[in-house]
Design a protein around this motif. Structure first.
Motif, short mmCIF file in Angstrom:
data_model
loop_
_atom_site.label_atom_id
_atom_site.label_comp_id
_atom_site.label_asym_id
_atom_site.label_seq_id
_atom_site.Cartn_x
_atom_site.Cartn_y
_atom_site.Cartn_z
N ALA A 1 0.82 -1.21 0.00
CA ALA A 1 0.00 0.00 0.00
C ALA A 1 0.86 1.26 0.00
CB ALA A 1 -0.94 -0.01 1.20
N ARG A 2 1.90 1.27 0.82
CA ARG A 2 2.77 2.47 0.90
C ARG A 2 3.55 2.68 -0.39
NH1 ARG A 2 5.30 2.54 7.01
NH2 ARG A 2 3.33 2.90 8.08
N VAL A 3 4.06 1.61 -0.97
CA VAL A 3 4.80 1.76 -2.23
C VAL A 3 3.86 2.27 -3.32
CG1 VAL A 3 6.01 0.51 -4.07
CG2 VAL A 3 6.61 0.10 -1.68
N SER A 4 2.66 1.72 -3.40
CA SER A 4 1.69 2.17 -4.40
C SER A 4 1.35 3.64 -4.21
CB SER A 4 0.43 1.31 -4.31
OG SER A 4 -0.51 1.72 -5.26
N ALA A 5 1.12 4.05 -2.97
CA ALA A 5 0.81 5.46 -2.68
C ALA A 5 1.99 6.36 -3.04
CB ALA A 5 0.44 5.62 -1.21
N MET A 6 3.20 5.90 -2.75
CA MET A 6 4.38 6.70 -3.06
C MET A 6 4.56 6.85 -4.57
SD MET A 6 8.35 6.16 -1.97
CE MET A 6 8.11 6.64 -0.28
N VAL A 7 4.33 5.77 -5.31
CA VAL A 7 4.45 5.85 -6.77
C VAL A 7 3.46 6.88 -7.32
CG1 VAL A 7 4.10 4.58 -8.93
CG2 VAL A 7 5.41 3.54 -7.08
N LYS A 8 2.22 6.83 -6.86
CA LYS A 8 1.21 7.80 -7.31
C LYS A 8 1.59 9.22 -6.93
CE LYS A 8 -2.53 4.51 -7.44
NZ LYS A 8 -3.72 3.99 -6.83
N GLU A 9 2.10 9.41 -5.72
CA GLU A 9 2.52 10.73 -5.26
C GLU A 9 3.65 11.27 -6.11
OE1 GLU A 9 5.19 12.31 -1.56
OE2 GLU A 9 3.61 10.87 -1.07
N LEU A 10 4.65 10.44 -6.39
CA LEU A 10 5.79 10.89 -7.19
C LEU A 10 5.39 11.12 -8.65
CD1 LEU A 10 8.56 8.66 -5.62
CD2 LEU A 10 8.28 11.14 -5.36
N GLU A 11 4.47 10.31 -9.16
CA GLU A 11 3.99 10.52 -10.52
C GLU A 11 3.29 11.88 -10.64
OE1 GLU A 11 1.85 7.84 -13.89
OE2 GLU A 11 0.91 7.81 -11.90
N GLU A 12 2.49 12.21 -9.67
CA GLU A 12 1.82 13.52 -9.66
C GLU A 12 2.86 14.64 -9.55
OE1 GLU A 12 -0.99 16.48 -9.78
OE2 GLU A 12 -1.24 14.36 -10.27
N HIS A 13 3.85 14.46 -8.70
CA HIS A 13 4.92 15.46 -8.53
C HIS A 13 5.68 15.69 -9.83
CE1 HIS A 13 9.09 16.66 -7.51
NE2 HIS A 13 8.47 17.46 -6.66
N ASP A 14 5.93 14.62 -10.58
CA ASP A 14 6.77 14.69 -11.79
C ASP A 14 5.98 14.91 -13.08
OD1 ASP A 14 8.88 14.21 -10.10
OD2 ASP A 14 9.23 12.16 -10.76
N LYS A 15 4.67 15.07 -13.00
CA LYS A 15 3.85 15.07 -14.22
C LYS A 15 4.26 16.10 -15.26
CE LYS A 15 0.11 17.95 -12.51
NZ LYS A 15 -1.26 17.98 -12.07
N ASP A 16 4.81 17.24 -14.87
CA ASP A 16 5.20 18.27 -15.83
C ASP A 16 6.71 18.36 -16.04
OD1 ASP A 16 2.52 19.03 -16.24
OD2 ASP A 16 2.57 20.30 -14.45
N ALA A 17 7.47 17.45 -15.43
CA ALA A 17 8.93 17.49 -15.57
C ALA A 17 9.32 17.06 -16.99
CB ALA A 17 9.59 16.59 -14.54
N PRO A 18 10.27 17.75 -17.60
CA PRO A 18 10.63 17.45 -19.00
C PRO A 18 11.38 16.12 -19.17
CG PRO A 18 12.06 19.15 -18.11
CD PRO A 18 11.00 18.90 -17.08
N ASP A 19 11.96 15.59 -18.11
CA ASP A 19 12.77 14.37 -18.26
C ASP A 19 12.06 13.12 -17.75
OD1 ASP A 19 12.91 15.24 -15.63
OD2 ASP A 19 15.02 14.70 -15.37
N THR A 20 10.71 13.14 -17.71
CA THR A 20 10.00 11.95 -17.25
C THR A 20 10.02 10.88 -18.33
OG1 THR A 20 7.87 12.77 -18.02
CG2 THR A 20 8.42 13.19 -15.73
N GLU A 21 9.99 9.66 -17.89
CA GLU A 21 9.87 8.47 -18.74
C GLU A 21 8.86 7.56 -18.07
OE1 GLU A 21 11.47 7.67 -21.57
OE2 GLU A 21 13.04 9.19 -21.63
N ARG A 22 8.26 6.66 -18.83
CA ARG A 22 7.44 5.63 -18.22
C ARG A 22 8.40 4.69 -17.50
NH1 ARG A 22 4.85 2.90 -22.71
NH2 ARG A 22 4.25 1.42 -21.14
N VAL A 23 8.15 4.41 -16.23
CA VAL A 23 9.04 3.60 -15.41
C VAL A 23 8.27 2.39 -14.90
CG1 VAL A 23 10.41 3.55 -13.28
CG2 VAL A 23 10.42 5.60 -14.72
#
Length: 189
Positions: A153-175
């Motif tokens: 649960a915590r890993v899933s929540a952290m992934v979603k939180e970081l995805e939201e944080h990085d949504k507009d970053a120019p160097d994002t990739e699908r991970v």
């Protein structure tokens, strides 16, 4: 697209556990809506075969016709849910359920292996930051089943939180993020 589809019927998990169907569903989830013909070309199959398997996925609620068709002649499909989940214990009650769960675990390992191999082949194209960041780790820890559930649960929540944080970053990739926890006895290595 809804977040998760919790499968309780072993027949539904068995339906999605078919090798081509799990690939079709994965492509629709990761790349968006597509026609049977487009998916056939992607996977080296006939459009008749992909069309049949898409209808089977629709029968069990995994995919549906996309409401935004480009024109009247095509039939685009889309994934209904971002994730599929199930209870191992609940599905372990039948041989069919155990077989489907085992297949899905093997399929997840195949995806992990193919993703790692693809990164190894193409790592230079990602740049030094990705080469340094990408990797794997493992731990052996003494945990209760409740703690393992909390870990997921915590890993899933952290992934979603970081995805939201990085949504507009120019160097994002699908991970691809894999978390696996299984009890072990004796030496593992």
């Amino acid at each position: 697209m809804n977040d998760s589809f919790h499968v309780t019927d072993p027949r539904a998990l068995k339906a999605v556990a078919h090798p081509l169907r799990v690939r079709l569903l994965g492509a629709l989830r990761s790349q968006g809506p597509a026609t049977a013909t487009e998916l056939a070309a992607m996977f080296g199959e006939s459009s008749g075969s992909t069309s049949y398997h898409l209808r089977q996925l629709a029968k069990y609620g995994f995919v549906e016709e996309d409401s935004e068709q480009r024109d009247r002649r095509e039939r685009r499909w889309r994934a209904v849910h971002a994730y599929t989940s199930w209870s191992n214990l609940e599905l372990a009650g039948t041989p069919e359920g155990r077989e489907a769960v085992a297949f899905m675990r093997r399929r997840q390992l195949e995806l992990l292996r193919s993703g790692v191999e693809a990164f190894d082949r193409d790592s230079a194209s990602f740049g030094p930051e990705w080469i340094e960041a990408a990797g794997m780790s493992d731990d052996i820890a003494r945990l209760t089943p409740a703690s393992v559930a909390t870990l997921y649960a915590r890993v899933s929540a952290m992934v979603k939180e970081l995805e939201e944080h990085d949504k507009d970053a120019p160097d994002t990739e699908r991970v691809s993020v894999f978390v696996s926890a299984h009890p072990v006895r004796g030496y593992v290595g």
